[in-house]
Design an enzyme around this catalytic site. Sequence first.
Site, short mmCIF file in Angstrom:
data_model
loop_
_atom_site.label_atom_id
_atom_site.label_comp_id
_atom_site.label_asym_id
_atom_site.label_seq_id
_atom_site.Cartn_x
_atom_site.Cartn_y
_atom_site.Cartn_z
N ASP B 34 0.85 -1.18 0.00
CA ASP B 34 0.00 0.00 0.00
C ASP B 34 0.90 1.24 0.00
O ASP B 34 2.12 1.13 0.02
CB ASP B 34 -1.00 -0.01 1.16
CG ASP B 34 -0.34 -0.05 2.53
OD1 ASP B 34 -0.88 -0.74 3.42
OD2 ASP B 34 0.71 0.59 2.71
N SER B 35 0.27 2.41 0.00
CA SER B 35 1.04 3.64 -0.19
C SER B 35 2.10 3.83 0.89
O SER B 35 3.22 4.26 0.62
CB SER B 35 0.11 4.84 -0.22
OG SER B 35 -0.71 4.86 0.94
#
Lengths: 173, 76
Positions: B34-35
């Site tokens: 994820d980011s």
Amino acid sequence: MIIFAKYGEYDRRELIDECLTRYLETLKLTKLEGEVKEEKHRNEKPYFKDYPFVRFSVSHSGSLVVVAMAETEVGIDVEEIKEKPYGRIVERNFTAGEAAEVKDLESFLKVWTKKEAYLKLTGDGLSGLRSSDVSKPLFYDGKPVESTTLAIFDGYVGTVVAESQPIIFVQLD
Amino acid sequence: MIFEKLQEMLVNQLGIDKDKVTPDADIIKDIGADSLDIVEMLMDVENEWGITVDDDAVKDLHTIGDIVKYIENNKK
């Protein structure tokens, strides 16, 4: 805007297809019930179309994936609440205004997901990380956009950024 | 050597299967990062190899191979 959420494994293509189908179905329903007014004067396209202009944003973290769909540009980001040394991330990537909002892990994730969601809305992505400042009012395409904290997913923090509009939540099996 | 080191970092930091970390693996779609994972990984890469990952360069880093190439091109 509709935000779809799903827990567990998923195939991205199938997921987006399902969300789009459900999104269009929902819009047709509201049209049939006559709850949606025609807003032709607001934009060039008539509001009632066979295939509405759909924008979407996808985010996953841990075992959760969310898809936000709207007729305006939208950005969404979720993060699993997991202990991590966020100090260095704040130091390297947050502005003073943003750093001031960070008091603990959860507030860090709120600011982080707000930053990420805004960058996804604008399309800048991570390359805009250091040059963005979400502690100030946000705009896109000359219009103000709102950020909404998503606290409904247990164990996750999220934010969605878009022009002010109602939000419907749908959980997929 | 760079690939192996990067692979080890990903396995340890993101807790993913070593088998999933291949040069063609897409960081978001295949590895599931994820980011936050990505930013942490890039910071670790910067620390490990003494380089800076330009904000602009991030746009083009999609696969593990892209990152390895970036490190190769920029490390001292």
